[in-house]
Design a protein around this motif. Structure first.
Motif, PDB file in Angstrom:
ATOM      1  N   TYR A 142       0.873  -1.173   0.000  1.00 35.22           N
ATOM      2  CA  TYR A 142       0.000   0.000   0.000  1.00 35.22           C
ATOM      3  C   TYR A 142       0.906   1.216   0.000  1.00 35.22           C
ATOM      4  O   TYR A 142       1.640   1.448   0.960  1.00 35.22           O
ATOM      5  CB  TYR A 142      -0.901   0.013   1.239  1.00 35.22           C
ATOM      6  CG  TYR A 142      -1.786  -1.211   1.333  1.00 35.22           C
ATOM      7  CD1 TYR A 142      -2.992  -1.263   0.652  1.00 35.22           C
ATOM      8  CD2 TYR A 142      -1.397  -2.310   2.092  1.00 35.22           C
ATOM      9  CE1 TYR A 142      -3.804  -2.391   0.730  1.00 35.22           C
ATOM     10  CE2 TYR A 142      -2.201  -3.440   2.166  1.00 35.22           C
ATOM     11  CZ  TYR A 142      -3.398  -3.473   1.491  1.00 35.22           C
ATOM     12  OH  TYR A 142      -4.192  -4.582   1.564  1.00 35.22           O
TER      13      TYR A 142
ATOM     14  N   GLU B  11       0.885   5.360  -1.014  1.00 33.04           N
ATOM     15  CA  GLU B  11       0.002   6.483  -1.301  1.00 33.04           C
ATOM     16  C   GLU B  11      -1.406   5.929  -1.451  1.00 33.04           C
ATOM     17  O   GLU B  11      -1.884   5.259  -0.566  1.00 33.04           O
ATOM     18  CB  GLU B  11       0.507   7.286  -2.498  1.00 33.04           C
ATOM     19  CG  GLU B  11       1.824   7.986  -2.190  1.00 33.04           C
ATOM     20  CD  GLU B  11       2.237   8.996  -3.225  1.00 33.04           C
ATOM     21  OE1 GLU B  11       1.366   9.512  -3.955  1.00 33.04           O
ATOM     22  OE2 GLU B  11       3.443   9.286  -3.281  1.00 33.04           O
ATOM     23  N   ALA B  12      -2.071   6.141  -2.569  1.00 34.99           N
ATOM     24  CA  ALA B  12      -3.444   5.653  -2.727  1.00 34.99           C
ATOM     25  C   ALA B  12      -3.504   4.327  -3.468  1.00 34.99           C
ATOM     26  O   ALA B  12      -4.588   3.852  -3.790  1.00 34.99           O
ATOM     27  CB  ALA B  12      -4.270   6.698  -3.465  1.00 34.99           C
TER      28      ALA B  12
ATOM     29  N   THR C  37      -9.933  -1.186  -7.965  1.00 39.26           N
ATOM     30  CA  THR C  37      -8.805  -0.258  -7.813  1.00 39.26           C
ATOM     31  C   THR C  37      -7.486  -0.961  -7.500  1.00 39.26           C
ATOM     32  O   THR C  37      -6.440  -0.324  -7.506  1.00 39.26           O
ATOM     33  CB  THR C  37      -9.102   0.769  -6.708  1.00 39.26           C
ATOM     34  OG1 THR C  37      -9.405   0.056  -5.499  1.00 39.26           O
ATOM     35  CG2 THR C  37     -10.266   1.675  -7.094  1.00 39.26           C
TER      36      THR C  37
END
Length: 182
Positions: A76, A78-79, A111
């Motif tokens: 994981y 940042e986004a 995502t």
């Protein structure tokens, strides 16, 4: 054979210089104290961790007691949520790990992206498949890029650059070392 927890404890002691030395051993195919392929898996995850990413170490997904998947790790940064697949092979990697990762991504939120790390790069067929697995995103990392990211202490930043390039140009095999050559 060491357990995953033992490998985690071992790699937790490594700093950037230690990872660069381990990478040299991986490139030469001589990784004493590591089972086949494990040195690369843990090196990649530790590099992300040192560069500020949150890491989930290798694990198995079980359904009704049966192993459904073996995941080399999750990062994981940042986004981004990225499933990691590592292949420490003396030859270029063919389509199989990309197809496997594509299927793993199909079971995850849209995502989620994937990254395949290969010591010796990828066959043309593997690159072509990675370019057309839409809507999944699978970024390809060759040995030159692994070395570059270690030398520059920039594994998470390299992931972001590769991802952004893929968004802008639709190519998951952007070689981040190009920026150093221009």
């Amino acid at each position: 054979m060491p357990t995953g927890k033992e490998y985690e404890a071992k790699i937790a002691k490594y700093n950037w210089d230690d990872l660069i030395q381990l990478w040299s051993e991986i490139e030469s195919g001589d990784t004493p104290g590591w089972d086949t392929g494990k040195a690369l898996e843990y090196l990649i995850l530790r590099a992300f961790e040192l560069d500020g990413a949150e890491v989930t170490w290798p694990y198995s997904v079980r359904v009704d007691g049966d192993e459904l998947e073996q995941i080399d790790g999750v990062v994981y940064s940042e986004a981004l949520a990225c499933i990691i697949e590592c292949k420490d092979s003396s030859t270029k990697v063919n389509i199989e790990p990309i197809a496997k990762l594509r299927n793993q991504l199909l079971r995850r939120p849209a995502t989620t992206i994937g990254s395949v790390f290969s010591r010796n790069g990828f066959t043309e067929a593997a690159i072509t498949l990675a370019r057309f697995v839409s809507p999944q995103t699978i970024l390809l990392w060759g040995g030159e890029e692994i070395n570059y990211s270690l030398q520059n202490k920039s594994t998470s930043r390299s992931l972001i650059k590769k991802y952004r390039y893929c968004i802008e140009y639709g190519l998951p095999d952007y070689n981040i070392t190009i920026e150093a050559k221009t």
